[in-house]
Design a protein around this motif. Structure first.
Motif, PDB file in Angstrom:
ATOM      1  N   THR A  24     -11.864 -19.151  17.815  1.00 17.77           N
ATOM      2  CA  THR A  24     -11.155 -18.981  19.085  1.00 17.77           C
ATOM      3  C   THR A  24     -12.122 -19.356  20.212  1.00 17.77           C
ATOM      4  O   THR A  24     -13.234 -19.795  19.961  1.00 17.77           O
ATOM      5  CB  THR A  24     -10.675 -17.531  19.254  1.00 17.77           C
ATOM      6  OG1 THR A  24     -11.741 -16.681  18.869  1.00 17.77           O
ATOM      7  CG2 THR A  24      -9.461 -17.246  18.412  1.00 17.77           C
ATOM      8  N   SER A  48     -12.635 -21.073  24.418  1.00 19.04           N
ATOM      9  CA  SER A  48     -12.168 -22.235  25.187  1.00 19.04           C
ATOM     10  C   SER A  48     -12.645 -23.549  24.571  1.00 19.04           C
ATOM     11  O   SER A  48     -11.993 -24.581  24.717  1.00 19.04           O
ATOM     12  CB  SER A  48     -12.640 -22.123  26.636  1.00 19.04           C
ATOM     13  OG  SER A  48     -14.050 -21.982  26.661  1.00 19.04           O
ATOM     14  N   GLY A  51     -17.176 -22.918  17.920  1.00 18.11           N
ATOM     15  CA  GLY A  51     -17.699 -23.080  19.274  1.00 18.11           C
ATOM     16  C   GLY A  51     -19.107 -22.499  19.255  1.00 18.11           C
ATOM     17  O   GLY A  51     -19.633 -22.126  18.203  1.00 18.11           O
TER      18      GLY A  51
HETATM   19  C1  GLP Z   1     -16.648 -15.880  21.343  1.00 17.36           C
HETATM   20  C2  GLP Z   1     -16.196 -16.283  19.936  1.00 17.36           C
HETATM   21  C3  GLP Z   1     -16.949 -17.499  19.442  1.00 17.36           C
HETATM   22  C4  GLP Z   1     -16.931 -18.582  20.496  1.00 17.36           C
HETATM   23  C5  GLP Z   1     -17.641 -18.072  21.740  1.00 17.36           C
HETATM   24  C6  GLP Z   1     -17.712 -19.103  22.846  1.00 17.36           C
HETATM   25  O1  GLP Z   1     -17.774 -15.110  21.306  1.00 17.36           O
HETATM   26  N1  GLP Z   1     -16.373 -15.218  19.020  1.00 17.36           N
HETATM   27  O2  GLP Z   1     -16.352 -17.964  18.227  1.00 17.36           O
HETATM   28  O3  GLP Z   1     -17.582 -19.740  20.014  1.00 17.36           O
HETATM   29  O4  GLP Z   1     -16.897 -16.949  22.211  1.00 17.36           O
HETATM   30  O5  GLP Z   1     -16.493 -19.128  23.534  1.00 17.36           O
HETATM   31  P1  GLP Z   1     -16.063 -20.274  24.512  1.00 17.36           P
HETATM   32  O6  GLP Z   1     -15.740 -21.453  23.648  1.00 17.36           O
HETATM   33  O7  GLP Z   1     -14.855 -19.742  25.210  1.00 17.36           O
HETATM   34  O8  GLP Z   1     -17.207 -20.531  25.420  1.00 17.36           O
END
Ligand code: GLP
Length: 255
Positions: free
Chosen positions: A35, A37, A131
């Motif tokens: 999950t 962004s 991510g």
């Molecule tokens: C959270 C999730 C991760 C994600 C990270 C970064 O902590 N557990 O899986 O990679 O956020 O989020 P974003 O992609 O919104 O910056």
């Protein structure tokens, strides 16, 4: 580690979707879903290909990466609800083929062990989408996580709770979570990590060019046989060997 440098976040989404589509076209696939962004553009592109190009997810089994402890699956901010809202409800993946650890399980330790075993029973993850947090975490494996860890209960760091505070009323982010471990992620047959924006540039540099260290959990991908890192210009901006990655990319695109 294969580094793919893109001109825009949209291109990052398209390149990541290409990797997923190529695997899906080979037959039944076990997909690991993150999950956040960063992979949102990848999911949007996969949804578009499902709608316009009849890309099917019917033969997919999907495992989410992590979940907040204490939240029921139906909670608006649970990762189960989030992945349904942002991806699964828009494709033809049967809901019984979407698996997540339950944050409201009576025994979180048992739940984590069951989840890790369920991934193994499914034959392991074919493609894990990832991510990266600004502190280098993947999943919810915070700095100093064991590089060999399996799915387990973790304490969220102050940085991660602050980053996610906006999603919770009064900023009351859960303090615990369940997450696939770094060893679980490393067992995936292919890992595809997407990163966007300058606020990820330090973490990306540590992951790709720093030492393998539990202090930057994503650096475990240096030990992965098939890890692809797809970056927009902001996320790539602090890499030292940019020219080399560009040249390698040009040559591999010609193969
Ligand atoms: C959270 C999730 C991760 C994600 C990270 C970064 O902590 N557990 O899986 O990679 O956020 O989020 P974003 O992609 O919104 O910056």
């Amino acid at each position: 580690m294969q580094i793919i440098l893109c001109d825009s976040p949209e291109q990052v989404g398209a390149r990541a979707a290409d990797v997923v589509e190529a695997r899906l076209r080979q037959g039944p696939t076990v997909l690991g879903l993150a999950t956040g962004s960063s992979p949102a553009g990848t999911y949007r592109e996969l949804i578009r290909r499902h709608r316009d190009e009849s890309l099917s997810f019917n033969q997919v089994t999907a495992f989410t990466l992590d979940e907040y402890a204490g939240l029921k699956p139906g909670h608006e901010q649970s990762y189960y609800s989030t992945i349904r809202r942002e991806f699964v409800d828009h494709i033809d993946l049967p809901l019984e083929q979407l698996l997540t650890p339950r944050g409201d399980a009576a025994d979180l330790v048992d739940e984590a062990n069951w989840y890790d075993a369920a991934i193994v029973s499914a034959g392991g993850i074919d493609i894990q989408i990832l991510g990266i947090g600004a502190n280098g975490h993947i999943g919810f494996n915070e700095p100093t996580s064991s590089l060999a860890s399996r799915t387990r209960v973790k304490t969220l760091s102050g940085v991660t709770r602050a980053d996610n505070a906006g999603f919770f009323p009064k900023g009351e982010v859960p303090r615990l979570c369940l997450t696939q471990g770094l060893g679980t992620i490393r067992d995936a047959k292919q890992a595809v990590l997407v990163a966007l924006g300058e606020n990820k540039a330090d973490a990306v540099r540590s992951m790709v060019e720093g030492p393998v260290s539990a202090y930057c959990p994503a650096s475990v991908l240096q030990l992965h046989r098939r890890a692809v890192v797809i970056l927009d210009p902001g996320a790539a901006s602090k890499l030292t060997l940019l020219d080399y990655y560009r040249e390698a990319q040009e040559l591999s695109d010609q193969l």
